[in-house]
Design a protein around this motif. Sequence first.
Motif: not given
Length: 208
Positions: A26-37, A181-182
């Motif tokens: 089913g529908y899921k949350s849509a997110s951007l995960i930001a990281t740094v090295n 958005v999902t």
Amino acid sequence: MEIISKDVLQSWDKFYRGNFVNSLSGYKSASLIATVNSAGQPNLAVFSNIVHLGADPAMVGFINRPREAAPHTLSNIEAIGKYTINHIHPEFVSQAHQTSAKYDANISEFDAVGLTPQYVDHDTVPFVKESLCSYSMALVEVLPIRHNNTFFVIGSIEKIQYDPSILEEDGFLSLHKINSVTSLGIDAYYTTQPVARLPYAKPSAKKI
């Protein structure tokens, strides 16, 4: 109604089966995960398997694919111990989806797709400036899931920034007001509209 057995499912073409199973939950949350090295190079990747784990303490988890398929987010989190999770809105869905491409480690997805890193209070890891609801995380634990070589990444919420118009009097966040958005499957995105908010369920409640 169609009925599909496990054996039939397993017999399907890999890509077809992947689309089917990814849509099934089913529908899921849509997110951007930001990281740094460790050198400070930003990384940005879209995730659709982020889950609430508790409010006291406030914790959120997500599933990271096997290392060979998606190495940068997990390795950066393990190295730095910090990351941000950023809601996606219709205005930049295509850019968010493009972050799923396998860019080289020395390329910032922020630059590649045209999104803006936003550093708040001299934090190490940026938010996505275009996001209207974001939160920064501190790594708590990485749990390997041996059956399919994925990882459950658990973090604690450190800082939150959001559009104040979405906050209701009881603490509820009306995310539809900012068109968070999902996602469905691996490549479809949807906006949402509220159906209802219902009272806390008790056994003594009347039948609806």
